[in-house]
Design an enzyme around this catalytic site. Structure first.
Site, PDB file in Angstrom:
ATOM      1  NE  ARG A 149      50.136  43.778  30.042  1.00 23.78           N
ATOM      2  CZ  ARG A 149      50.335  42.508  30.396  1.00 23.78           C
ATOM      3  NH1 ARG A 149      49.437  41.590  30.159  1.00 23.78           N
ATOM      4  NH2 ARG A 149      51.459  42.132  30.986  1.00 23.78           N
ATOM      5  CB  ILE A 150      42.671  43.066  30.699  1.00 21.18           C
ATOM      6  CG1 ILE A 150      43.602  42.283  29.761  1.00 21.18           C
ATOM      7  CG2 ILE A 150      41.294  43.226  30.060  1.00 21.18           C
ATOM      8  CD1 ILE A 150      43.173  40.850  29.483  1.00 21.18           C
ATOM      9  CG  ASP A 169      44.484  42.713  41.476  1.00 23.55           C
ATOM     10  OD1 ASP A 169      45.137  41.944  42.221  1.00 23.55           O
ATOM     11  OD2 ASP A 169      44.505  42.646  40.248  1.00 23.55           O
ATOM     12  CG  ASP A 256      33.792  37.242  24.964  1.00 24.09           C
ATOM     13  OD1 ASP A 256      33.116  37.027  23.937  1.00 24.09           O
ATOM     14  OD2 ASP A 256      35.036  37.143  24.993  1.00 24.09           O
ATOM     15  CD  GLU A 261      34.582  29.576  26.725  1.00 24.95           C
ATOM     16  OE1 GLU A 261      35.505  29.430  25.897  1.00 24.95           O
ATOM     17  OE2 GLU A 261      34.492  30.569  27.460  1.00 24.95           O
ATOM     18  CG  HIS A 280      36.549  32.845  24.817  1.00 23.21           C
ATOM     19  ND1 HIS A 280      36.903  31.869  25.714  1.00 23.21           N
ATOM     20  CD2 HIS A 280      37.541  33.765  24.915  1.00 23.21           C
ATOM     21  CE1 HIS A 280      38.041  32.178  26.314  1.00 23.21           C
ATOM     22  NE2 HIS A 280      38.444  33.336  25.846  1.00 23.21           N
ATOM     23  CB  ILE A 281      34.515  37.273  20.040  1.00 26.18           C
ATOM     24  CG1 ILE A 281      33.447  38.086  20.783  1.00 26.18           C
ATOM     25  CG2 ILE A 281      33.905  36.126  19.250  1.00 26.18           C
ATOM     26  CD1 ILE A 281      32.475  38.842  19.874  1.00 26.18           C
ATOM     27  CB  ALA A 283      41.630  37.512  22.271  1.00 21.81           C
TER      28      ALA A 283
END
Ligand code: MLT
Length: 322
Positions: A149-150, A169, A256, A261, A280-281, A283
């Site tokens: 999807r992304i 994929d 990201d 982390e 990690h922003i 979302a």
């Protein structure tokens, strides 16, 4: 009855806290021993990606019915142990895809035009127009590794910039409608790496994707390519990426997500030019977070009322495992 172990906020969470018995302990993810004790009597556990919901943690729960993941990736949850214990696992796979895709495109543009570096230089008094000569996206080839999807949303946006799409994929049918609509060429990974000017990574973290981007794969990338990772930090060996940047195999990289982390402040990536690092922003947009918490709260409420969850990973209702 409900335990939230990370900083998850929003209107739906506020309402949940007003109406039900909710313990909000946003730092608990960092204290696994304390988490085990705190799980006693808890029916619903709401986490983001920092809480490691291991088999050990799950075994410490005595009344848990649902583990609700506010986000898409389930790599921080031992889903097998949860399923064996009859606990419903939910996530929000649709809610933040668009925001992640938009960040991936933003990072591509930022790399191609060196926007962060041009900003720092100008603030420091510089006016160096030639130094920041960049390249256009139009006519370039975008390699999408992980074409779910992304990946597809990212490719859709890249098409608008006039990019050609190649994708890899193993789980996608090359004849799928969306592959055709995007005029995407499905390639083996080596072919993709040798052809793509920009490589954007959208794979989940699994045993086979962990550190898949290593010295060998970075070495197979087209010289001068740009690498963007908004999926999971552990899929790229950061030391190998730093080496590829130092050797000028790559012209730029944007991460990201990180192997650890928050990352070590002494990471060699910090001192490399045309490396963009964000915390990690992907979302973290108001829209995505509203959709995420709405979906999480909907499923938690459903389970506590004895109704089926919507976005379940394993089963819609808790199972009796006695
Ligand atoms: C996700 O998996 O949904 C994103 O990486 C965001 C997050 O982990 O919270």
């Amino acid at each position: 009855m409900i335990l939230i172990t990370e900083n998850i906020t929003g209107t739906a969470i506020t309402q949940l806290r007003e109406q039900l018995d909710v313990r909000f302990e946003p730092e608990l993810w960092a204290q696994p021993d304390q988490l085990k004790t705190s799980l006693k009597g808890i029916k619903a556990l709401i986490v983001r990606n920092q809480t490691q919901v291991t088999a050990d943690i799950i075994a410490a729960a005595d009344d848990l019915q649902i583990i609700a993941r506010a986000g898409a990736g389930l790599d921080n949850i031992d889903t097998q142990a949860a399923s064996a214990a009859g606990i419903v696992v939910t996530s929000t796979p649709q809610a933040n895809s668009l925001s992640v895709a938009e960040l991936a495109v933003g990072l591509m543009l930022s790399l191609a035009r060196q926007i962060p570096a041009a900003d720092w230089d100008t603030r420091a008094g510089g006016w160096n127009r030639q130094v920041f000569t960049g390249s256009e996206l139009s006519g370039k080839t975008l390699g999408v590794v992980g074409f779910g999807r992304i990946g597809a949303l990212t490719a859709t946006r890249a098409k608008v910039f006039g990019m050609n799409i190649v994708a890899h994929d193993d789980y996608v049918d090359p004849d799928a409608d969306y592959v055709k609509e995007l005029d995407a060429k499905m390639l083996g990974l080596d072919d993709l790496l040798s052809q793509a000017d920009f490589i954007t990574c959208h794979v989940p973290l699994t045993d086979s994707t962990r550190e898949m981007f290593n010295d060998e794969l970075f070495g197979k990338m087209k010289p001068g390519a740009f690498f963007i990772n908004t999926s999971r930090g552990e899929v790229a060996d950061e030391a190998a990426l730093a080496r590829a940047m130092q050797k000028e195999q790559l012209a730029g990289a944007a991460l990201d997500v990180r192997q650890v982390e928050p990352p070590d402040a002494s990471s060699p990536l910090n001192s490399l030019s045309n490396v963009i690092l964000t915390p990690h922003i992907a979302a973290f947009t108001n829209e995505a977070q509203t959709r995420v918490v709405d979906a999480v709260c909907r499923d938690v409420r459903a389970i506590l009322k004895g109704e089926p969850a919507t976005d379940f990973f394993n089963f819609p209702k808790p199972q009796s495992c006695s």
